[in-house]
Write a protein that holds these residues in place. Structure first.
Motif, mmCIF file in Angstrom:
data_model
loop_
_atom_site.group_PDB
_atom_site.id
_atom_site.type_symbol
_atom_site.label_atom_id
_atom_site.label_comp_id
_atom_site.label_asym_id
_atom_site.label_seq_id
_atom_site.Cartn_x
_atom_site.Cartn_y
_atom_site.Cartn_z
ATOM 1 N N SER A 1 -11.925 -3.703 8.207
ATOM 2 C CA SER A 1 -13.026 -2.959 8.883
ATOM 3 C C SER A 1 -13.171 -1.648 8.962
ATOM 4 O O SER A 1 -13.805 -1.039 9.665
ATOM 5 C CB SER A 1 -13.158 -3.805 10.230
ATOM 6 O OG SER A 1 -14.420 -3.892 10.645
ATOM 7 N N GLY A 2 -12.038 -0.892 8.300
ATOM 8 C CA GLY A 2 -12.103 0.581 8.057
ATOM 9 C C GLY A 2 -13.343 0.838 7.280
ATOM 10 O O GLY A 2 -13.745 0.095 6.546
ATOM 11 N N HIS A 3 -13.516 2.349 7.195
ATOM 12 C CA HIS A 3 -14.785 2.425 6.389
ATOM 13 C C HIS A 3 -14.813 2.216 4.633
ATOM 14 O O HIS A 3 -15.644 1.848 4.301
ATOM 15 C CB HIS A 3 -15.150 4.204 6.589
ATOM 16 C CG HIS A 3 -16.234 4.659 5.980
ATOM 17 N ND1 HIS A 3 -17.650 4.074 6.480
ATOM 18 C CD2 HIS A 3 -16.731 4.922 4.726
ATOM 19 C CE1 HIS A 3 -18.709 4.374 5.783
ATOM 20 N NE2 HIS A 3 -18.079 5.185 4.662
ATOM 21 N N PHE A 4 -13.470 2.669 4.236
ATOM 22 C CA PHE A 4 -13.695 2.569 2.762
ATOM 23 C C PHE A 4 -12.855 1.464 2.396
ATOM 24 O O PHE A 4 -11.743 1.072 3.358
ATOM 25 C CB PHE A 4 -13.015 4.029 1.892
ATOM 26 C CG PHE A 4 -13.965 5.040 1.922
ATOM 27 C CD1 PHE A 4 -15.240 4.893 1.389
ATOM 28 C CD2 PHE A 4 -13.939 6.237 2.766
ATOM 29 C CE1 PHE A 4 -16.137 5.556 1.289
ATOM 30 C CE2 PHE A 4 -14.832 7.205 2.886
ATOM 31 C CZ PHE A 4 -16.042 6.837 1.931
ATOM 32 N N ASN A 5 -13.042 1.047 1.154
ATOM 33 C CA ASN A 5 -12.154 -0.203 0.917
ATOM 34 C C ASN A 5 -10.688 0.087 0.164
ATOM 35 O O ASN A 5 -10.477 -0.362 -1.016
ATOM 36 C CB ASN A 5 -12.976 -1.125 -0.152
ATOM 37 C CG ASN A 5 -13.309 -0.541 -1.364
ATOM 38 O OD1 ASN A 5 -13.405 0.867 -1.405
ATOM 39 N ND2 ASN A 5 -13.662 -0.933 -2.577
ATOM 40 N N VAL A 6 -10.048 1.043 0.889
ATOM 41 C CA VAL A 6 -8.794 1.606 0.259
ATOM 42 C C VAL A 6 -7.420 1.242 1.073
ATOM 43 O O VAL A 6 -6.514 1.402 0.622
ATOM 44 C CB VAL A 6 -8.805 2.983 0.093
ATOM 45 C CG1 VAL A 6 -10.057 3.549 -1.171
ATOM 46 C CG2 VAL A 6 -9.162 3.674 1.283
ATOM 47 N N GLU A 7 -8.000 0.401 2.263
ATOM 48 C CA GLU A 7 -6.811 0.294 3.097
ATOM 49 C C GLU A 7 -5.903 -0.968 2.682
ATOM 50 O O GLU A 7 -4.698 -0.999 2.960
ATOM 51 C CB GLU A 7 -7.442 -0.039 4.750
ATOM 52 C CG GLU A 7 -8.361 1.122 5.130
ATOM 53 C CD GLU A 7 -8.481 1.192 6.493
ATOM 54 O OE1 GLU A 7 -7.482 0.741 7.479
ATOM 55 O OE2 GLU A 7 -9.351 1.876 6.926
ATOM 56 N N LEU A 8 -6.305 -1.721 1.792
ATOM 57 C CA LEU A 8 -5.626 -2.764 1.338
ATOM 58 C C LEU A 8 -5.422 -2.311 -0.357
ATOM 59 O O LEU A 8 -6.320 -2.030 -0.911
ATOM 60 C CB LEU A 8 -6.522 -4.254 1.087
ATOM 61 C CG LEU A 8 -7.122 -4.654 2.574
ATOM 62 C CD1 LEU A 8 -8.070 -5.831 2.241
ATOM 63 C CD2 LEU A 8 -6.096 -4.945 3.543
ATOM 64 N N ASP A 9 -4.114 -2.626 -0.805
ATOM 65 C CA ASP A 9 -3.896 -2.144 -2.075
ATOM 66 C C ASP A 9 -4.502 -3.430 -3.068
ATOM 67 O O ASP A 9 -3.377 -4.079 -3.626
ATOM 68 C CB ASP A 9 -2.673 -1.699 -2.277
ATOM 69 C CG ASP A 9 -2.254 -1.088 -3.602
ATOM 70 O OD1 ASP A 9 -3.324 -1.119 -4.605
ATOM 71 O OD2 ASP A 9 -1.433 -0.587 -3.971
ATOM 72 N N LEU A 10 -5.711 -3.410 -3.365
ATOM 73 C CA LEU A 10 -6.031 -4.614 -4.009
ATOM 74 C C LEU A 10 -5.955 -4.458 -5.667
ATOM 75 O O LEU A 10 -5.941 -5.444 -6.198
ATOM 76 C CB LEU A 10 -7.542 -4.874 -3.686
ATOM 77 C CG LEU A 10 -8.039 -5.293 -2.309
ATOM 78 C CD1 LEU A 10 -9.259 -5.434 -2.166
ATOM 79 C CD2 LEU A 10 -7.138 -6.381 -1.889
ATOM 80 N N GLU A 11 -5.749 -3.241 -5.651
ATOM 81 C CA GLU A 11 -5.485 -2.821 -7.456
ATOM 82 C C GLU A 11 -4.368 -3.509 -7.756
ATOM 83 O O GLU A 11 -4.033 -4.377 -8.820
ATOM 84 C CB GLU A 11 -5.491 -1.321 -7.613
ATOM 85 C CG GLU A 11 -6.587 -0.773 -8.469
ATOM 86 C CD GLU A 11 -6.766 0.644 -8.714
ATOM 87 O OE1 GLU A 11 -5.640 1.185 -9.131
ATOM 88 O OE2 GLU A 11 -7.589 1.331 -8.066
ATOM 89 N N ALA A 12 -3.021 -3.244 -6.909
ATOM 90 C CA ALA A 12 -1.925 -3.499 -7.383
ATOM 91 C C ALA A 12 -1.969 -5.343 -7.017
ATOM 92 O O ALA A 12 -1.158 -5.848 -7.944
ATOM 93 C CB ALA A 12 -1.055 -3.176 -6.243
ATOM 94 N N LEU A 13 -2.480 -5.932 -6.183
ATOM 95 C CA LEU A 13 -2.751 -7.252 -5.882
ATOM 96 C C LEU A 13 -3.460 -8.156 -7.191
ATOM 97 O O LEU A 13 -2.930 -8.762 -7.877
ATOM 98 C CB LEU A 13 -3.711 -7.549 -4.703
ATOM 99 C CG LEU A 13 -3.667 -9.011 -4.415
ATOM 100 C CD1 LEU A 13 -2.202 -9.720 -4.163
ATOM 101 C CD2 LEU A 13 -4.524 -9.475 -2.950
#
Ligand code: NAD
Ligand code: ADE
Length: 421
Positions: free
Chosen positions: A295-307
């Motif tokens: 729920s933070g501003h940008f979609n970078v808090e979860l490392d979805l690229e690695a996932l």
């Protein structure tokens, strides 16, 4: 004639208008600002570009700026946060140019921002500093015409202060987020409630009895943690700031590092404003069917690229706003809303009652920056205390709450050093 726009479908306008009016009932302070703006026209002659979540609450802010005399172009501050019926109504019923479609791809998102900037704004309004970034890069030819810019969120203010520190800010900016009537209530109670709303709408899961990990115990994190606890979850907080970690501990939460909480959590919510807070090493340790969102501003808090890279199978849309990643160890991770702010992707964002204060501050900060345009340097400026106090007093009044006033004796006592012993 219809104003310029790019929205999903103008035939959705009737539903949008009903919802804008519904939100307006809970925005009495903003309505008062709008009434005065309509009489005094403090924004007359100004062109504004606003990059905000295109919700019904934003619609009522847009109506207020328009009532003040501004010519406005509105685009989205996130590809998933636009409410299409609301965008349609703003165009059709209120004659405001909107460029926003829920689910727009990255190219469209940037195209929309650029079209909004084509208005050649004197004032900009951002939620995350994207317009300001463009005005300092690919659209820098427009920067000289900007009198001031308003910034709505913590992450935006952090970026702008970094620009100020590097001496590259080309116009004054007002940190609306830092007004007390904004972050005390919007970030805490707004994000607290609407984030849980987003998680529940996306999953239909029961919160009671779950182990919920809240990453970050700032204004948003405090709100989220207190609300999930209220719903009966065992609540764990992760932090990097020792003072905030003590605060969370004394507020009664478990505090542990991500590496430990990854093993026990059922639901993970990031609200740090930071990057790669939940990484592959954490995903690997999670339980089967762990739910992860941001729920933070940008979609970078979860490392979805690695996932994405490491998952052996990805099933998108197992439910609306839910993607399922199966890891090599066979466990499944359920990612909500593509890692974008879940309260606006899967739900409707903060309730109108709290946006009433945030957006009254936005409108008044805009008026203040115009009045003081000749005095403002190219720095990040605080919202004047008088604006905060005015908004707070009217919000209290609208809630039917009155408070005590200092007596003359009390005033004297509080400003003296020789009374009391
Ligand atoms: P804040 O600065 O008050 O809190 C952030 C907290 O995260 C701090 O305590 C910090 O120490 C902690 N943190 C930083 N890195 C961390 C890490 N790696 N692990 C754990 N904790 C970490 O900020 P805030 O006002 O709470 O805002 C947080 C984010 O939410 C920002 O991106 C802000 O823009 C955004 N926001 C979202 C909404 C919404 O509607 N979803 C509303 C307001 C703000
Ligand atoms: N940010 C969080 N909730 C919001 C809302 N309802 N409208 C606009 N911006 C928001």
């Amino acid at each position: 004639m219809t104003v310029k726009h790019d929205v999903k479908d103008l035939s959705l306008a009737a539903e949008g208008k009903k919802r804008i009016e519904w939100a307006d009932k809970d925005m009495p302070v903003l309505a008062m600002v709008r009434e005065r703006f309509a009489k005094e026209k403090p924004l007359a002659g100004y062109r504004m570009a606003a990059c905000l979540h295109v919700t019904t609450e934003t619609a009522n802010l847009a109506r207020t700026l328009q009532a003040g005399g501004a010519k406005l172009a509105l685009c989205a501050s996130n590809p998933l946060s636009t409410q299409d019926d609301n965008a349609a109504s703003l165009v059709k019923d209120y004659g405001i140019s909107v460029y926003a479609i829920k689910g727009e791809d990255r190219e469209t998102y940037y195209r929309h921002m650029n079209i909004a900037l084509d208005i050649k704004p004197n004032i900009t309004m951002d939620d995350g500093a994207d317009l300001v970034s463009l005005l300092h890069s690919s659209r820098k030819e427009l920067a000289d015409g900007v009198v001031a810019s308003m910034e709505e969120t913590t992450t935006g203010v952090i970026r702008l202060r970094a620009m100020e520190k590097d001496g590259i800010l080309k116009f004054p900016v007002v940190a609306v987020n830092d007004a007390q009537c904004k972050h005390f209530f919007d970030n805490r109670y707004g994000t607290g409630q609407s984030t849980i709303d987003g998680v529940i709408r996306a999953t239909d899961h029961l919160v009671a009895g779950k182990k919920v990990v809240v990453c970050g115990y700032g204004w948003c994190g405090k709100g989220v943690a207190s609300r999930v606890r209220g719903l009966g979850a065992s609540t764990i907080v992760t932090e990097i700031d020792p003072i905030r970690a003590i605060e969370a501990t004394m507020d009664g939460f478990w505090v542990m590092p991500m590496s430990e909480s990854a093993k026990v959590g059922d639901l993970f919510i990031t609200v740090t404003g930071n990057i790669a807070v939940i990484r592959m090493e954490h995903f690997r340790q999670m339980k089967d069917n762990a739910v992860v969102c941001n729920s933070g501003h940008f979609n970078v808090e979860l490392d979805l690229e690695a996932l994405e890279k490491e998952a052996k199978k990805v099933r998108r849309g197992v439910r609306e706003f839910v993607d399922e990643y199966t890891l090599k160890n066979g466990k499944r991770i359920l990612v909500l809303g593509e890692g974008r702010l879940i309260n606006l992707a899967a739900a409707h964002g903060h309730p109108a009652s709290v946006m009433d204060m945030s957006f009254a501050v936005q409108a008044l900060a805009t008026e203040w920056s115009i009045k003081n345009r000749s005095k403002l340097s190219n720095k990040v400026h605080e919202v004047p205390k008088s604006v905060d106090e005015w908004v707070a007093a009217l919000k209290l009044e609208s809630m039917g709450i009155s408070i005590d006033k200092l007596t003359s004796l009390q005033k004297k006592y509080l400003s003296s050093h020789d009374m009391g012993t």
